[in-house]
Design a protein around this motif. Sequence first.
Motif, mmCIF file in Angstrom:
data_model
loop_
_atom_site.group_PDB
_atom_site.id
_atom_site.type_symbol
_atom_site.label_atom_id
_atom_site.label_comp_id
_atom_site.label_asym_id
_atom_site.label_seq_id
_atom_site.Cartn_x
_atom_site.Cartn_y
_atom_site.Cartn_z
ATOM 1 N N LEU A 99 0.807 -1.214 0.000
ATOM 2 C CA LEU A 99 0.000 0.000 0.000
ATOM 3 C C LEU A 99 0.837 1.259 0.000
ATOM 4 O O LEU A 99 0.385 2.307 -0.449
ATOM 5 N N HIS A 100 2.064 1.205 0.545
ATOM 6 C CA HIS A 100 2.878 2.409 0.693
ATOM 7 C C HIS A 100 3.707 2.657 -0.549
ATOM 8 O O HIS A 100 4.872 2.293 -0.617
ATOM 9 N N HIS A 101 3.093 3.259 -1.565
ATOM 10 C CA HIS A 101 3.834 3.677 -2.743
ATOM 11 C C HIS A 101 3.134 4.892 -3.315
ATOM 12 O O HIS A 101 1.920 5.006 -3.277
ATOM 13 N N ASP A 102 3.906 5.838 -3.856
ATOM 14 C CA ASP A 102 3.329 7.056 -4.402
ATOM 15 C C ASP A 102 2.797 6.829 -5.802
ATOM 16 O O ASP A 102 1.782 7.379 -6.204
ATOM 17 N N ASN A 103 3.535 6.028 -6.577
ATOM 18 C CA ASN A 103 3.097 5.716 -7.930
ATOM 19 C C ASN A 103 2.974 4.220 -8.063
ATOM 20 O O ASN A 103 3.019 3.496 -7.084
ATOM 21 N N ALA A 104 2.841 3.746 -9.276
ATOM 22 C CA ALA A 104 2.667 2.318 -9.482
ATOM 23 C C ALA A 104 3.868 1.567 -8.958
ATOM 24 O O ALA A 104 5.006 2.013 -9.117
ATOM 25 N N PRO A 105 3.680 0.418 -8.303
ATOM 26 C CA PRO A 105 4.811 -0.331 -7.748
ATOM 27 C C PRO A 105 5.677 -0.886 -8.854
ATOM 28 O O PRO A 105 5.185 -1.268 -9.914
ATOM 29 N N THR A 106 6.982 -0.927 -8.592
ATOM 30 C CA THR A 106 7.893 -1.492 -9.580
ATOM 31 C C THR A 106 8.220 -2.937 -9.267
ATOM 32 O O THR A 106 8.954 -3.572 -10.001
ATOM 33 N N SER A 107 7.675 -3.456 -8.157
ATOM 34 C CA SER A 107 7.881 -4.855 -7.834
ATOM 35 C C SER A 107 6.699 -5.343 -7.041
ATOM 36 O O SER A 107 5.967 -4.563 -6.448
ATOM 37 N N ALA A 108 6.491 -6.634 -7.037
ATOM 38 C CA ALA A 108 5.381 -7.225 -6.298
ATOM 39 C C ALA A 108 5.770 -8.611 -5.842
ATOM 40 O O ALA A 108 6.679 -9.225 -6.393
ATOM 41 N N ARG A 168 10.781 -0.246 -18.313
ATOM 42 C CA ARG A 168 10.075 -1.516 -18.243
ATOM 43 C C ARG A 168 9.646 -1.878 -16.819
ATOM 44 O O ARG A 168 8.567 -2.405 -16.603
ATOM 45 N N ALA A 169 10.496 -1.574 -15.841
ATOM 46 C CA ALA A 169 10.140 -1.903 -14.460
ATOM 47 C C ALA A 169 8.887 -1.137 -14.036
ATOM 48 O O ALA A 169 7.996 -1.683 -13.383
ATOM 49 N N ALA A 170 8.804 0.144 -14.412
ATOM 50 C CA ALA A 170 7.637 0.949 -14.060
ATOM 51 C C ALA A 170 6.403 0.478 -14.819
ATOM 52 O O ALA A 170 5.298 0.425 -14.267
ATOM 53 N N LEU A 171 6.571 0.129 -16.079
ATOM 54 C CA LEU A 171 5.449 -0.383 -16.870
ATOM 55 C C LEU A 171 4.900 -1.674 -16.266
ATOM 56 O O LEU A 171 3.682 -1.856 -16.149
ATOM 57 N N LEU A 172 5.809 -2.566 -15.881
ATOM 58 C CA LEU A 172 5.372 -3.835 -15.300
ATOM 59 C C LEU A 172 4.697 -3.606 -13.957
ATOM 60 O O LEU A 172 3.699 -4.263 -13.634
ATOM 61 N N GLY A 173 5.237 -2.689 -13.150
ATOM 62 C CA GLY A 173 4.611 -2.390 -11.874
ATOM 63 C C GLY A 173 3.219 -1.810 -12.056
ATOM 64 O O GLY A 173 2.279 -2.178 -11.351
ATOM 65 N N CYS A 174 3.083 -0.908 -13.015
ATOM 66 C CA CYS A 174 1.784 -0.314 -13.311
ATOM 67 C C CYS A 174 0.809 -1.383 -13.788
ATOM 68 O O CYS A 174 -0.328 -1.459 -13.316
ATOM 69 N N ALA A 175 1.252 -2.207 -14.716
ATOM 70 C CA ALA A 175 0.368 -3.250 -15.264
ATOM 71 C C ALA A 175 -0.053 -4.233 -14.186
ATOM 72 O O ALA A 175 -1.224 -4.635 -14.114
ATOM 73 N N ARG A 176 0.878 -4.625 -13.314
ATOM 74 C CA ARG A 176 0.528 -5.590 -12.271
ATOM 75 C C ARG A 176 -0.433 -4.982 -11.256
ATOM 76 O O ARG A 176 -1.306 -5.673 -10.734
ATOM 77 N N SER A 177 -0.281 -3.693 -10.960
ATOM 78 C CA SER A 177 -1.172 -3.058 -9.991
ATOM 79 C C SER A 177 -2.604 -3.021 -10.484
ATOM 80 O O SER A 177 -3.536 -2.927 -9.683
ATOM 81 N N ILE A 178 -2.797 -3.117 -11.783
ATOM 82 C CA ILE A 178 -4.152 -3.070 -12.350
ATOM 83 C C ILE A 178 -4.621 -4.448 -12.804
ATOM 84 O O ILE A 178 -5.761 -4.844 -12.551
#
Length: 234
Positions: A99-108, A168-178
């Motif tokens: 939950l503690h992230h300002d933008n899309a997570p870069t890892s999960a 790519r890391a940010a894209l993947l984090g964004c995609a996984r968050s959704i």
Amino acid sequence: MTTPPEDFENDPTGMRDLLRSLPDPGPMPPEVADRITAALVLEQQQRASSDHSNVTPLTRPDRPAGTARPASRKWLQVVGGLVAAAAVAAVAVVGVNSLHHDNAPTSAVPSPTSVSGDQLAERVHVQSSGTNYTPANFNAQAASMATDTSATKPDPSLITDFGSITKRAALLGCARSIAGALLDDPSSIKVDLATFEGKPAVVIVVTNAGKRTAFAVSRTCSRNEQPYAAPRVV
């Protein structure tokens, strides 16, 4: 009945009162219980196969050698409570970190079937089709983008405009968050740096098990924003 010595029931650490004040954590997750059981079985096997000839049992000075002191029932409860509390704490830490992230997570936290980050990165294809996506035509536009092989790679100026979301890391984090579990082992992840109703947008199409799921987000993919287009099969 013999009254146990005073130190037999004392709780010098205060752990008993601490555990008593905690809410009921509920049943232990099955996977945690299985891991604890497996660890105990392995420990027992290792003990059985070890040489104990040089091991001296710990005894109190006032007890004859070979006389074991019975374990305190209270302390057994404390130990059991610690195990359960540790399991609950581990789950809580994962939840708080997610939950503690300002933008899309870069890892999960990956599921048992997740592929590595490097493998996922190899399946990301970023392009710029110049399409202005709209709510009414989004499904058809996203499906066309997913199968289009003629779209060009984004030029450097466009990558600068979109910022860190192009990594790519940010894209993947964004995609996984959704898209969640769809990112565990997708066959492809196509990304279009485009617009949605005239606003800069990132359109992502995830193909998993032969099914394409598309959604559109802003170029920040912030957790405080709703997607421009929620995930839908295209």
